[in-house]
Design an enzyme around this catalytic site. Structure first.
Site, PDB file in Angstrom:
ATOM      1  N   GLY A   1      -0.996 -13.105 -50.952  1.00 34.81           N
ATOM      2  CA  GLY A   1      -2.006 -12.060 -51.044  1.00 34.81           C
ATOM      3  C   GLY A   1      -2.127 -11.253 -49.765  1.00 34.81           C
ATOM      4  O   GLY A   1      -1.770 -11.723 -48.687  1.00 34.81           O
TER       5      GLY A   1
ATOM      6  N   HIS B   1      -1.213  -3.297 -47.164  1.00 34.16           N
ATOM      7  CA  HIS B   1      -1.699  -1.948 -46.863  1.00 34.16           C
ATOM      8  C   HIS B   1      -2.342  -1.854 -45.484  1.00 34.16           C
ATOM      9  O   HIS B   1      -2.921  -0.833 -45.140  1.00 34.16           O
ATOM     10  CB  HIS B   1      -2.680  -1.488 -47.942  1.00 34.16           C
TER      11      HIS B   1
ATOM     12  N   HIS C   1       3.129   3.516 -53.354  1.00 31.94           N
ATOM     13  CA  HIS C   1       1.853   3.402 -54.070  1.00 31.94           C
ATOM     14  C   HIS C   1       0.677   3.480 -53.112  1.00 31.94           C
ATOM     15  O   HIS C   1       0.807   3.209 -51.929  1.00 31.94           O
ATOM     16  CB  HIS C   1       1.791   2.081 -54.852  1.00 31.94           C
TER      17      HIS C   1
HETATM   18  N1  SAH Z   1       2.863  -4.105 -57.254  1.00 32.66           N
HETATM   19  C1  SAH Z   1       1.798  -5.013 -57.683  1.00 32.66           C
HETATM   20  C2  SAH Z   1       0.650  -5.066 -56.712  1.00 32.66           C
HETATM   21  C3  SAH Z   1       1.024  -5.523 -55.323  1.00 32.66           C
HETATM   22  S1  SAH Z   1      -0.393  -6.020 -54.385  1.00 32.66           S
HETATM   23  C4  SAH Z   1       1.263  -4.593 -59.069  1.00 32.66           C
HETATM   24  O1  SAH Z   1       1.597  -3.537 -59.566  1.00 32.66           O
HETATM   25  O2  SAH Z   1       0.488  -5.310 -59.660  1.00 32.66           O
HETATM   26  C5  SAH Z   1       0.299  -6.258 -52.807  1.00 32.66           C
HETATM   27  C6  SAH Z   1       1.130  -7.520 -52.652  1.00 32.66           C
HETATM   28  O3  SAH Z   1       1.777  -7.426 -51.384  1.00 32.66           O
HETATM   29  C7  SAH Z   1       0.350  -8.828 -52.635  1.00 32.66           C
HETATM   30  O4  SAH Z   1       0.799  -9.665 -53.667  1.00 32.66           O
HETATM   31  C8  SAH Z   1       0.661  -9.450 -51.252  1.00 32.66           C
HETATM   32  O5  SAH Z   1       0.889 -10.854 -51.272  1.00 32.66           O
HETATM   33  C9  SAH Z   1       1.919  -8.717 -50.857  1.00 32.66           C
HETATM   34  N2  SAH Z   1       2.108  -8.611 -49.410  1.00 32.66           N
HETATM   35  C10 SAH Z   1       1.240  -8.138 -48.490  1.00 32.66           C
HETATM   36  N3  SAH Z   1       1.768  -8.173 -47.261  1.00 32.66           N
HETATM   37  C11 SAH Z   1       3.032  -8.667 -47.399  1.00 32.66           C
HETATM   38  C12 SAH Z   1       4.102  -8.953 -46.483  1.00 32.66           C
HETATM   39  N4  SAH Z   1       3.977  -8.702 -45.174  1.00 32.66           N
HETATM   40  N5  SAH Z   1       5.240  -9.488 -46.974  1.00 32.66           N
HETATM   41  C13 SAH Z   1       5.376  -9.743 -48.306  1.00 32.66           C
HETATM   42  N6  SAH Z   1       4.405  -9.483 -49.215  1.00 32.66           N
HETATM   43  C14 SAH Z   1       3.252  -8.969 -48.764  1.00 32.66           C
HETATM   44 MG    MG Z   2      -0.846  -0.714 -55.070  1.00 29.05          MG
END
Ligand code: SAH
Ligand code: MG
Length: 226
Positions: free
Chosen positions: A89, A158, A183
């Site tokens: 997450g 983000h 996104h």
């Molecule tokens: N594309 C997905 C939503 C992604 S939410 C959809 O459409 O439902 C963002 C995700 O990025 C989360 O699951 C989080 O675990 C992951 N994330 C955040 N920072 C990250 C990193 N440094 N490396 C890998 N994954 C990461």
């Molecule tokens: Mg998103």
């Protein structure tokens, strides 16, 4: 031109994709996630155009909602999607934060784990042979990744740090003429966090990517041919 041949995403004569199968749309709807229908359709359309040219890679799997659309397109075109996430997450998904979902916490270890949810989504979608999950930090995976990307979809962390990293480490891997989809791009701070806009979208334009499509907070750009 047959459906198996490579096309340019920004070719105005490009035929429309076969619609997302209704069963897959239902699977995506049932998955937890953050992706409005019109943005999902735009992602599907871009992946449909690009999958014949090479790998479609997503940063940010979560529970597989967007991967269902990318995977549906790739499957229709005989392609492959790779989706990268540590499955723990983002900052805003942690307990006490706005986007936390307690159902996603693994009780055995007391931290988030979205991987089982993603696995269920891919199983229900029949996409286990099309979507390859890589579990790890975005930077760790990028460091060992050298296959050129026909399409890159950035929807990971983000926070500023993650956006800077995802731009720096992943966008150079997009092939000439390839697609970069981003996104959660919000030019107006009133609409959402600024990091994807400031640290992925604007630098991509500076680097010579051309914006071809905007749907909600999704931006679709094309890398120059050389
Ligand atoms: N594309 C997905 C939503 C992604 S939410 C959809 O459409 O439902 C963002 C995700 O990025 C989360 O699951 C989080 O675990 C992951 N994330 C955040 N920072 C990250 C990193 N440094 N490396 C890998 N994954 C990461
Ligand atoms: Mg998103």
């Amino acid at each position: 031109m047959t459906s198996g041949q490579a096309q340019r995403y920004d070719d105005p004569a490009r035929p429309a994709p076969i619609p997302v199968p209704a069963a897959l749309r239902r699977v995506a709807e049932a998955a937890k996630g953050f992706l409005p229908d019109d943005e999902a359709d735009a992602l599907y359309d871009a992946a449909w155009a690009m999958a014949p040219r090479g790998v479609v890679l997503e940063v940010g799997t979560y529970c597989g909602k967007s991967a269902t659309f990318l995977g549906a397109a790739a499957k229709g075109r005989g392609g492959t999607v790779v989706t990268v996430d540590h499955h723990r997450g983002s900052e805003e998904n942690q307990p006490g934060w706005e986007w936390h979902d307690p159902e996603l916490v693994d009780p055995a270890v007391g931290v988030m784990d979205t991987l089982p949810f993603f696995r269920r989504t891919m199983h229900a979608a029949g996409l286990e042979d099309t979507v390859v999950a890589v579990v790890g930090r975005s930077t760790a995976v990028a460091a060992i990744w050298s296959t050129p990307l026909a399409m890159l979809f950035i929807d990971g962390g983000h926070a500023v740090e993650h956006c800077i990293n995802d731009f720096a480490h992943w966008t150079p891997k997009v092939m000439p003429g390839g697609v970069l989809a981003i996104h959660d791009v919000f030019p107006d701070p009133a609409d959402g966090g600024q990091a994807p806009y400031e640290h992925i979208y604007l630098p991509a334009l500076d680097a010579g990517f051309t914006e071809v499509r905007q749907v909600g907070s999704l931006r679709v750009l094309v890398k120059p041919d050389r």
